[in-house]
Design a protein around this motif. Sequence first.
Motif, PDB file in Angstrom:
ATOM      1  N   ALA A 191       0.816  -1.163  -0.219  1.00 55.44           N
ATOM      2  CA  ALA A 191      -0.205  -0.093   0.341  1.00 55.44           C
ATOM      3  C   ALA A 191       0.872   1.390  -0.023  1.00 55.44           C
ATOM      4  CB  ALA A 191      -1.123  -0.146   0.734  1.00 55.44           C
ATOM      5  N   HIS A 192       1.448   1.218   1.370  1.00 49.75           N
ATOM      6  CA  HIS A 192       3.099   2.188   1.057  1.00 49.75           C
ATOM      7  C   HIS A 192       3.415   2.495  -0.200  1.00 49.75           C
ATOM      8  CE1 HIS A 192       6.226   5.002   2.165  1.00 49.75           C
ATOM      9  NE2 HIS A 192       7.052   4.334   1.426  1.00 49.75           N
ATOM     10  N   GLU A 193       4.219   1.571  -1.175  1.00 50.89           N
ATOM     11  CA  GLU A 193       5.170   1.621  -2.710  1.00 50.89           C
ATOM     12  C   GLU A 193       3.110   2.231  -3.763  1.00 50.89           C
ATOM     13  OE1 GLU A 193       7.706   2.439  -2.392  1.00 50.89           O
ATOM     14  OE2 GLU A 193       7.770   0.866  -1.121  1.00 50.89           O
ATOM     15  N   ASP A 194       2.063   1.162  -3.769  1.00 48.25           N
ATOM     16  CA  ASP A 194       1.387   2.421  -4.571  1.00 48.25           C
ATOM     17  C   ASP A 194       1.277   3.677  -4.181  1.00 48.25           C
ATOM     18  OD1 ASP A 194       1.242  -0.421  -5.893  1.00 48.25           O
ATOM     19  OD2 ASP A 194      -0.410  -0.852  -4.165  1.00 48.25           O
ATOM     20  N   ALA A 195       0.701   4.346  -3.368  1.00 43.02           N
ATOM     21  CA  ALA A 195       0.187   5.621  -2.585  1.00 43.02           C
ATOM     22  C   ALA A 195       2.088   6.364  -3.069  1.00 43.02           C
ATOM     23  CB  ALA A 195       0.021   5.803  -1.427  1.00 43.02           C
ATOM     24  N   LEU A 196       3.260   5.726  -3.548  1.00 39.73           N
ATOM     25  CA  LEU A 196       4.042   6.837  -3.755  1.00 39.73           C
ATOM     26  C   LEU A 196       4.174   6.720  -5.350  1.00 39.73           C
ATOM     27  CD1 LEU A 196       7.368   5.490  -2.005  1.00 39.73           C
ATOM     28  CD2 LEU A 196       5.923   7.745  -1.731  1.00 39.73           C
ATOM     29  N   ILE A 197       3.276   5.241  -6.229  1.00 39.94           N
ATOM     30  CA  ILE A 197       3.468   5.372  -7.335  1.00 39.94           C
ATOM     31  C   ILE A 197       2.014   6.595  -7.065  1.00 39.94           C
ATOM     32  CG2 ILE A 197       2.430   4.098  -9.315  1.00 39.94           C
ATOM     33  CD1 ILE A 197       4.176   1.880  -7.763  1.00 39.94           C
ATOM     34  N   ALA A 198       1.114   5.953  -6.958  1.00 39.41           N
ATOM     35  CA  ALA A 198      -0.049   6.902  -7.107  1.00 39.41           C
ATOM     36  C   ALA A 198       0.325   8.606  -7.057  1.00 39.41           C
ATOM     37  CB  ALA A 198      -0.878   6.432  -6.104  1.00 39.41           C
ATOM     38  N   ALA A 199       0.783   8.579  -5.982  1.00 38.51           N
ATOM     39  CA  ALA A 199       1.214  10.168  -5.471  1.00 38.51           C
ATOM     40  C   ALA A 199       2.141  10.734  -7.192  1.00 38.51           C
ATOM     41  CB  ALA A 199       2.083  10.845  -4.718  1.00 38.51           C
ATOM     42  N   THR A 200       2.749  10.816  -8.141  1.00 35.46           N
ATOM     43  CA  THR A 200       3.003  10.590  -8.774  1.00 35.46           C
ATOM     44  C   THR A 200       3.018  10.240 -10.323  1.00 35.46           C
ATOM     45  OG1 THR A 200       4.165   8.999  -9.358  1.00 35.46           O
ATOM     46  CG2 THR A 200       5.436  10.410  -7.552  1.00 35.46           C
ATOM     47  N   GLY A 201       1.657   9.940 -10.292  1.00 38.67           N
ATOM     48  CA  GLY A 201       0.424   9.891 -11.263  1.00 38.67           C
ATOM     49  C   GLY A 201       1.196   8.227 -12.276  1.00 38.67           C
ATOM     50  N   GLY A 202       2.008   7.713 -11.270  1.00 40.01           N
ATOM     51  CA  GLY A 202       2.776   6.930 -12.287  1.00 40.01           C
ATOM     52  C   GLY A 202       4.105   7.692 -12.358  1.00 40.01           C
ATOM     53  N   SER A 203       4.895   8.322 -12.541  1.00 34.81           N
ATOM     54  CA  SER A 203       5.450   9.003 -12.955  1.00 34.81           C
ATOM     55  C   SER A 203       7.666   8.998 -12.306  1.00 34.81           C
ATOM     56  CB  SER A 203       5.825  10.574 -13.299  1.00 34.81           C
ATOM     57  OG  SER A 203       6.413  11.067 -12.162  1.00 34.81           O
ATOM     58  N   ALA A 207      10.575  11.720 -10.079  1.00 34.53           N
ATOM     59  CA  ALA A 207       9.508  11.764 -10.066  1.00 34.53           C
ATOM     60  C   ALA A 207       8.473  13.191 -11.265  1.00 34.53           C
ATOM     61  CB  ALA A 207       8.483  11.460  -9.026  1.00 34.53           C
ATOM     62  N   SER A 208       7.129  13.439 -11.422  1.00 35.94           N
ATOM     63  CA  SER A 208       6.889  14.594 -11.848  1.00 35.94           C
ATOM     64  C   SER A 208       5.691  14.526 -11.436  1.00 35.94           C
ATOM     65  CB  SER A 208       6.943  15.030 -13.257  1.00 35.94           C
ATOM     66  OG  SER A 208       7.137  13.807 -13.925  1.00 35.94           O
ATOM     67  N   GLU A 264       7.736  21.375  -9.304  1.00 32.77           N
ATOM     68  CA  GLU A 264       8.799  21.359 -10.535  1.00 32.77           C
ATOM     69  C   GLU A 264       9.038  20.103  -9.926  1.00 32.77           C
ATOM     70  OE1 GLU A 264      13.574  22.777  -8.793  1.00 32.77           O
ATOM     71  OE2 GLU A 264      12.198  23.582  -8.767  1.00 32.77           O
ATOM     72  N   ASP A 265      10.194  19.034 -11.277  1.00 36.92           N
ATOM     73  CA  ASP A 265       9.896  17.272 -10.760  1.00 36.92           C
ATOM     74  C   ASP A 265      11.357  16.909  -9.616  1.00 36.92           C
ATOM     75  OD1 ASP A 265       8.968  17.632 -12.849  1.00 36.92           O
ATOM     76  OD2 ASP A 265      10.557  16.712 -14.175  1.00 36.92           O
ATOM     77  N   LEU A 266      10.882  16.388  -9.165  1.00 34.56           N
ATOM     78  CA  LEU A 266      11.520  16.082  -8.522  1.00 34.56           C
ATOM     79  C   LEU A 266      12.863  15.544  -8.344  1.00 34.56           C
ATOM     80  CD1 LEU A 266      11.818  15.325  -4.938  1.00 34.56           C
ATOM     81  CD2 LEU A 266      10.135  13.450  -4.358  1.00 34.56           C
ATOM     82  N   ALA A 267      14.402  15.394  -8.430  1.00 37.49           N
ATOM     83  CA  ALA A 267      15.438  13.922  -8.372  1.00 37.49           C
ATOM     84  C   ALA A 267      15.750  14.214  -6.777  1.00 37.49           C
ATOM     85  CB  ALA A 267      15.833  15.286  -9.399  1.00 37.49           C
ATOM     86  N   ILE A 268      15.849  13.499  -5.555  1.00 33.12           N
ATOM     87  CA  ILE A 268      16.620  12.635  -5.138  1.00 33.12           C
ATOM     88  C   ILE A 268      17.285  11.903  -4.928  1.00 33.12           C
ATOM     89  CG2 ILE A 268      13.553  12.535  -3.889  1.00 33.12           C
ATOM     90  CD1 ILE A 268      15.380  14.225  -0.976  1.00 33.12           C
ATOM     91  N   TRP A 316       7.768  17.220  -0.368  1.00 31.56           N
ATOM     92  CA  TRP A 316       6.752  17.083  -1.965  1.00 31.56           C
ATOM     93  C   TRP A 316       6.144  15.971  -2.801  1.00 31.56           C
ATOM     94  CZ3 TRP A 316       6.528  13.897  -6.383  1.00 31.56           C
ATOM     95  CH2 TRP A 316       6.542  14.022  -7.534  1.00 31.56           C
ATOM     96  N   PHE A 317       5.983  14.920  -1.714  1.00 21.51           N
ATOM     97  CA  PHE A 317       4.926  13.719  -1.561  1.00 21.51           C
ATOM     98  C   PHE A 317       3.357  14.576  -1.135  1.00 21.51           C
ATOM     99  CE2 PHE A 317       8.293  11.284  -3.466  1.00 21.51           C
ATOM    100  CZ  PHE A 317       7.511  10.522  -4.512  1.00 21.51           C
TER     101      PHE A 317
END
Length: 137
Positions: free
Chosen positions: A59-71, A94-95, A100-104, A133-134
């Motif tokens: 669920a945590h990983e899916d939420a990260l994916i969803a928060a970025t629209g899959g980016s 991620a975007s 602004e795009d995230l690059a961390i 950012w998230f």
Amino acid sequence: MTNKQAPPFPDTTTLLQYLYEDLSRISEVASRDILLHTADRDLSSPSKAPLRGVEAAQAHEDALIAATGGSIVMDVQSISANEHFGSVMGVLRASKTGREDLAIPFCGVWRFEGGWAVEHWENAIDPGQFALWFQEQ
């Protein structure tokens, strides 16, 4: 560890390569009892408890994916692993529309038992920036 079946990969390096290509695969490589220490765990007092169980980790990983629209992309620069521990270093990218795009830079640390991931520590160079950012829409 409570998995009764054979491990999904011949070695932990292959397991980590597979996972970091697509974070939605965590339930395929993790023990049912995995502990996941999130990147933002120390931003509150007391610190956040780790997520427990493969369902919570997924669920945590899916939420990260969803928060970025899959980016979200885990741009892996190095993997070092043996039968007990692994570390993955790279840049999370991620975007989001209007942001602004995230690059961390990140370093994922893993613990394995019997070929399965049983514990994971997410580490971002700046956990506050990562969390903000998230959270922002």
